[in-house]
Structures are given as structure tokens and as C-alpha cells.
Design a protein around this motif. Sequence first.
Motif, PDB file in Angstrom:
ATOM      1  N   LEU A 399      11.841  11.698  30.048  1.00  0.00           N
ATOM      2  CA  LEU A 399      11.984  10.355  29.494  1.00  0.00           C
ATOM      3  C   LEU A 399      11.470  10.284  28.054  1.00  0.00           C
ATOM      4  CD1 LEU A 399      10.938   8.106  32.526  1.00  0.00           C
ATOM      5  CD2 LEU A 399      13.228   8.413  31.577  1.00  0.00           C
ATOM      6  N   LEU A 400      10.338  10.935  27.787  1.00  0.00           N
ATOM      7  CA  LEU A 400       9.809  10.929  26.422  1.00  0.00           C
ATOM      8  C   LEU A 400      10.738  11.670  25.473  1.00  0.00           C
ATOM      9  CD1 LEU A 400       5.982  11.521  27.020  1.00  0.00           C
ATOM     10  CD2 LEU A 400       7.147   9.389  26.424  1.00  0.00           C
ATOM     11  N   ALA A 401      11.320  12.793  25.958  1.00  0.00           N
ATOM     12  CA  ALA A 401      12.265  13.521  25.110  1.00  0.00           C
ATOM     13  C   ALA A 401      13.492  12.670  24.817  1.00  0.00           C
ATOM     14  CB  ALA A 401      12.673  14.829  25.799  1.00  0.00           C
ATOM     15  N   LEU A 402      13.976  11.958  25.840  1.00  0.00           N
ATOM     16  CA  LEU A 402      15.124  11.073  25.632  1.00  0.00           C
ATOM     17  C   LEU A 402      14.774   9.960  24.651  1.00  0.00           C
ATOM     18  CD1 LEU A 402      18.001  10.224  26.435  1.00  0.00           C
ATOM     19  CD2 LEU A 402      17.000   8.915  28.323  1.00  0.00           C
ATOM     20  N   ARG A 403      13.573   9.444  24.772  1.00  0.00           N
ATOM     21  CA  ARG A 403      13.149   8.382  23.850  1.00  0.00           C
ATOM     22  C   ARG A 403      13.102   8.895  22.419  1.00  0.00           C
ATOM     23  NH1 ARG A 403       8.133   6.743  21.799  1.00  0.00           N
ATOM     24  NH2 ARG A 403       7.999   4.503  21.336  1.00  0.00           N
ATOM     25  N   ARG A 404      12.592  10.133  22.226  1.00  0.00           N
ATOM     26  CA  ARG A 404      12.542  10.681  20.869  1.00  0.00           C
ATOM     27  C   ARG A 404      13.943  10.916  20.319  1.00  0.00           C
ATOM     28  NH1 ARG A 404       8.640  14.231  23.415  1.00  0.00           N
ATOM     29  NH2 ARG A 404       6.533  13.423  23.121  1.00  0.00           N
ATOM     30  N   LEU A 405      14.830  11.412  21.185  1.00  0.00           N
ATOM     31  CA  LEU A 405      16.189  11.704  20.733  1.00  0.00           C
ATOM     32  C   LEU A 405      16.951  10.439  20.367  1.00  0.00           C
ATOM     33  CD1 LEU A 405      17.229  14.519  23.237  1.00  0.00           C
ATOM     34  CD2 LEU A 405      16.709  14.771  20.814  1.00  0.00           C
ATOM     35  N   THR A 406      16.609   9.337  21.007  1.00  0.00           N
ATOM     36  CA  THR A 406      17.342   8.096  20.758  1.00  0.00           C
ATOM     37  C   THR A 406      16.525   7.105  19.942  1.00  0.00           C
ATOM     38  OG1 THR A 406      16.564   7.200  22.885  1.00  0.00           O
ATOM     39  CG2 THR A 406      18.675   8.343  22.879  1.00  0.00           C
ATOM     40  N   TRP A 407      15.437   7.557  19.358  1.00  0.00           N
ATOM     41  CA  TRP A 407      14.600   6.659  18.576  1.00  0.00           C
ATOM     42  C   TRP A 407      15.299   6.317  17.272  1.00  0.00           C
ATOM     43  CZ3 TRP A 407      10.815   3.470  19.281  1.00  0.00           C
ATOM     44  CH2 TRP A 407      10.089   2.983  18.197  1.00  0.00           C
ATOM     45  N   VAL A 408      15.271   5.081  16.905  1.00  0.00           N
ATOM     46  CA  VAL A 408      15.939   4.624  15.688  1.00  0.00           C
ATOM     47  C   VAL A 408      14.909   3.972  14.776  1.00  0.00           C
ATOM     48  CG1 VAL A 408      16.580   2.442  16.782  1.00  0.00           C
ATOM     49  CG2 VAL A 408      17.785   3.194  14.741  1.00  0.00           C
TER      50      VAL A 408
END
Length: 791
Positions: A399-408
Motif C-alpha cells: 500500500l505504501l509503495a502504491l501510495r508513493r507511485l501515485t503521489w501527486v
Amino acid sequence: MGTDTKSDSSTTPSSFTSVLRHDLPASLVVFLVAVPLCLGIAVASGAPLAAGLVAGAVGGVVAGLLGGSAVQVSGPAAGLALVVADLVTRYGWRATCMITLMAGGLQLLLGVFRVARAALAVSPAVVHGMLAGVGVVIALSQLHVVLGGAPQSSAVENLAELPRQIADHHGPPVLAGLLTIAVLAVWTRLPQRLRVVPAPLAALATASVTAVVLGWDVTRIDLSVGLSGWSAPAWPLGDWHGIATAVLLVALLAGVESLLCSVAVDKLHDGRRADLDKELTAQGVANMVSGALGGLPVAGVIVRSTANARAGARSRWSATLHGVWILLFALGLGWSVAFIPMEALAALLVFIGVQMVNVGHVRNLRGHGEVPVYFVTLSGVVLLGLAEGVLLGLGLAALLALRRLTWVTVRAVPEADGRWHVLIGGSLTFLGVPRLTSELCAIPAGTAVDLDLNIDFMDNAAFEAVHTWRQNHERGGGTVDIDEIHDEWYAMAASGARMFPAKTPPVAPDRWWLPWSHRRRRRPMSAGGLIPVRHVSGDGAPGGGVPGDGATGDPGGPAVPDLLAGAREFHRRTAPLVRPVLHGLARKQEPSHLFITCADSRIVPNLITASGPGDLFTVRNIGNLVPRRGAAPADHSVAASIEYATGVLDVRTITVCGHSGCGAMAALLDGGGKAAELPGLGHWLRHGAPSLARFVSTGGDDAGSGPLDRLCRVNVIQQLENLRTHPEVDRRVRAGRLELVGLYFDIGAARVHVLDHSPASADGAPGCSALGVRLAPEVKQAVLPPGRHEQ
């Protein structure tokens, strides 16, 4: 390296000597560390004590001979103790041996198919959190044994029962355990000559001897059912889904721990790097053998591997021999184990469990934002179980990796002229739409907006949000100018073009500012060792070929190919970007600065000032010297540059930039001896005499710097005064139309300092302050070019 580890199948005379000198002593050290740990992990796993010795011997001999790591030591691992304990409770010991055997077969298959590096994709935060959780569970359960009681069925119950257990009086057994912990705690603080004996062995020996001498009534270890009590593994009875899950769990946990251990141990020695696929295959074979012989699961163990590397091991023979010593101990000296109090062994496990909670790992993870993964995994293992804790940790890490990848990133800033500058960066997906629309809608209606899209992906939801906002803003009388820095995601979507593939991150540009030696790629060699290099014409069109290193016979090696390859790289990447700027500068230059610096190749003016084409009118010479007007020998080059910069270009600043470790200043300190064979250089360095005289007159060195670096800074101040001997410079300075700036570039620290050259400096010694750091009151800050940031 003193040992040749390239050949695994034969032992040459030189390597045999190395084994005797390095690996044999190291194997004895590891053996003394391993035996107590093998016994302790067997106790924590609820397995027969002999199973720990079997796993230690098999891990040493089989994994040592077949493994791909030079100094890694394998054996029973504390990280698997909870899994094994659960399997023994659920299926029985013989069935657990069969699960170990099947897990080894799975590891063997994974190694054959060369998937070992996939294990490195597991977040270290999950692995360290799992090991810390296992350590807490082991410590809590074995603490009850130290206190003379019995462990409960879960960590929570062990923690709840602990106060009552501590309140009860247990007599000598508690003293044996506390004595063991005390020895372990103080052993690392003893003199080096005493620490030759490993701490676990010393602690158990101390507790055993004390218990015998004082006649303490303690629980003795029973090894009567030793290696002679072997029985064949049995097929586990139960749901095959649970059995398959157990096999997979043992194989993956043991495999991941072994591979991560291999990577960590590679940092502790200078030998061959680990072959991870070979290591995983060896671990599989070792687990198959250990399971067949009634041993615990085998994995690479960081404690024993670290001890092996620090003891001077050079090859896999150390790990192999340590396994042989464990086998000989089990066969010939197993009876001595009966003198060890069970409470002492439990105390050893408590100490090991506490050490598995490594605070250093938390510090390393903190800078990467992965501390929550560590503590969630730890808490899950303690409160729910090993598998559950690992799954929780993996889920949170994903989840944290997904959040970093989709952080804007959205930043809207009003400009002085009433326009708004908006920067949007990252990956624009539906997850970022709420924040995106919130920031964009806060921009006042009717304003002019410059929108920079620095994105590597935009899905339909994000496009609709940006496009709808743009249309509404323009209907309200505003304007929106969109500039896409990377791929034209918005423009393509607006035109109806198909966005395929789903994500095309831009190719990272070469780090153009690195030296050629750091960026050099392999070039295809032609016959005769020539490097095909093509001429570049003035318009960037390729011309005929020229030979490379071998053809020219140039002792300078790849200098010419590097230069021409750099020109080709400029035409391919940089020229299209700077062509519009250079086209506007082609007819006239209007620099704002005259920049005088040393010819040293390590000084790149545009890099250290973040300037571009047309900003700096540059003069470079040895020592960044400015000859005084009328000085002998006469120099017209620097004087002509100064006259042209002030009289024609009308520069507003003249900067003299010195640097640390300047060779010209070193020659001045040497009295000209280094330039004796270079007459031209000797004549030129006469212009540095005033700097040397100023240096001598100002006295001692600055704190923290030597005479050379101090002379380099004094030289900059002297050249600023030399500039004032030129009439036009002096007239413009007095009129406030020109400013003189002294810079000093510390090469090793990559830091630019501003030097104080005010008349208030009584002793003439230059003070300095790093740019970007708060300046001392007596230090003047240089006036940087408008629009430029301090670097």
C-alpha cells in the motif's frame, strides 16, 4: 585477496595453505558459537535437542560445500523457531521433518529455475520486523523458563502471566538464568584477550560450573535420545491445503532469510560475491538432508556468518569444517550437554530474542518512511502469529509503495505580475483527483495561469479533472497555458489519441555533469581494436570515420573518442534543447558577469554557479591570477579581457573564484621549485608574489585548514585588489556600477564559499561562509545574478 576461491572442485597447494591459516581457526570460532545456539533454537522450537545439532552439522557440511556464498554459515535459525514450534504442535515431530524435506525440495526447484533474486523484492522492513517479532515471542516464552515456570501458549498470555511469575520465588534455577544473562551482557566489555571465547559458550560454561560447584537444584538438559534415536520422517496427517501452506512457508522464510543473509555478508569480506541461485539450491539440498535425518530447517544465519567473517574466513571450507566439528561433538561429547542447566539455555534464548529487536534497523528505515511496516509486522507476529504478521507487513508495504507511485504534487503560486504558476508533478491517477481539483479550484477566476505538467502518467480521471477545470477557467475569462515537460499526456488525450502503453516513463537523461570516466560506456570494438568514431560536421551531420585508441597510438587512451562521443551526445540530446536560446544569442552576447577562475579541470563555472549560455564572460588561467597594471612580466591577455568586459560588455560583477588544493599556490609555497623545469609557468607565477607576501604577513593558519588552502583564499582577496589597479575597474567600483566578488570552491566538499574582502578586515585574512548557510555578521554575501539560486 589471499585466497583463490575461483575453483570450487579442487584445492590447490596455495588455497590449502590458506585453509589451514584462515579457515581452520575461523571454523573453530564458529563451532563454539554454533553449538549453544543449535541447542537453544531446538528448545525454542519444541524439537528434540539432537535436531538442532543435526541441522547445524548438515547446514555446515552440505550448504557449506554446495553454497554460493564464500563465508555464509547455515544452520538452525531463530527466525524459524515459531513456525517449527507450531508445526510440531499441529503435526508432530516426524511429520515436521517431512515438511522440512519437502520445503527443501521446493527451494531446490526455485534455485534450478534461477528465481533467487526475486526474493530480494521482499521489503527489508518486513524481514526485520518479522525477526524482531520472533525475538519478542521467544524472549517472552523463555523468560518463564528462566523464572522456573512454563511458557504459555501465546505471547499475550506470556506477557499477562509474567508479573505473577516474577513474584514467585524459584531459588537456584532463577540464579542460573540470571547469571547467564549477566555474563552475556558484560562479555563484550571485557578485554579482547578474554573475548576469544564466544559469549554464548562462556555464559553456559559459567552457569554450568557454578551450578555444579554450588550444588544448585536445576533442570538438566537430556540428550539421552541423541543421534542413535533417529526415525524416518512421516507423512503429515491433515488437510493438504494446510500441509502445502506449511511447506511453502518454511521454504520461503528459510530461503529469503538465507538470501538476505548472503547479501549482507558480502559487505563483510573482499572475496567472491555470492551466487544467489547456487546458494538457494544448496539450502534446498541441505533442508532435504536435514529433514531426512531428523533435523530442524536450515537457513543462512547472520550471527554465525558475521562471526565467521570477522574470524578471518576466506572460503567455504570454514563453514564446512564447522559442521564437521558439530558432528564430532554430537558423537563424542554429547554427554557434556547434560551439565548445562535448562534455565541457562533459556536465558541464552532470552538474550538472543532481545538482540533480534535491532534498533539500528529502525534508524535505517526511518529515512525511507518504512518504519510503520516494521512495527506492523512486529506487532502482527507477536499478537497474531508469524504468517499473519508477515502478510500484514507485506500488505502495508504494498500500500505504501502504491501510495508513493501515485503521489501527486500540486503547487500553485501567485506571481508578482498577477499571473499564477501551477506545477503538477508525479503520476496523475484517480487517487490524486480530490487533491488536484481542490488546489486548482482555489485559483481565482479570470487570472492567467501557467500550468507545468511534470508527470510520467495520466489516467482518464485525472485528464478529465484537468481538462474540465481548464474549460471552466477559460469560460470565466482566464487563460491557461499548459507546458508538458515530459511526454505529452494531456495534449494526446485532448486530441483523442490512444494512450498506449499505459505508462511510459521518460528515459532518464545521462548525468551530463559527470566526468567521462564515470559515464563511459562499452563501445563495440572493430577489427584491430579500433573504436568506430564518426566525424561531426559543423551542422551536426555525421561525416567520415576516424580511428580510436589503437589507431592513433595516442597514449592518452580514449580522450579523442570521448571528446567526439561527447559532441555526438550534445547534438543528439542537448542541442535541440538549447538551440532556441543560442539562436537568440547568436548575434550578440550580454553577460552580466566577468568570471575569473583557475584552469584546473575540476572547476566548472557553469556547474558551480548554475548559470547557462550567455551568463558568464569567463577568463581562466593557472592560479586565477590577475596581474597588476604595469606588472612585469607584462600580460595582455587578462588585461584585454578586463577591458573588453567593462568597456564593451558593461558587466556588473567581476568574480574571482579560487579553489582548494590549487597547484599554482602549492608551487608558490614551494618557492618555485615545482616550476623549475617549466620556465613559462615560472614567469607566470611571479604574478602570485603579492599573494604570497600577503599570506606571510597575516600570520598563522585558520582553524581547521592548512597553509595551502589558506593561501588559496588569500590569493582570491589579493586578485580582487589587483583588479582595482586597472583604472576602468576602479572607476566603476567607486561609482557603484561594478561589484567585485571573491569565491572559494572547496572541491572535496563540493561547496562554494563567499570570501569577505571588506576593508574592515584588519589583518587581511579572508573570512568565508558557505552559500546556503547563515552567514556570520562580518561576512559579506555575494550578489548573485538575478534569477539565480544559491547552490
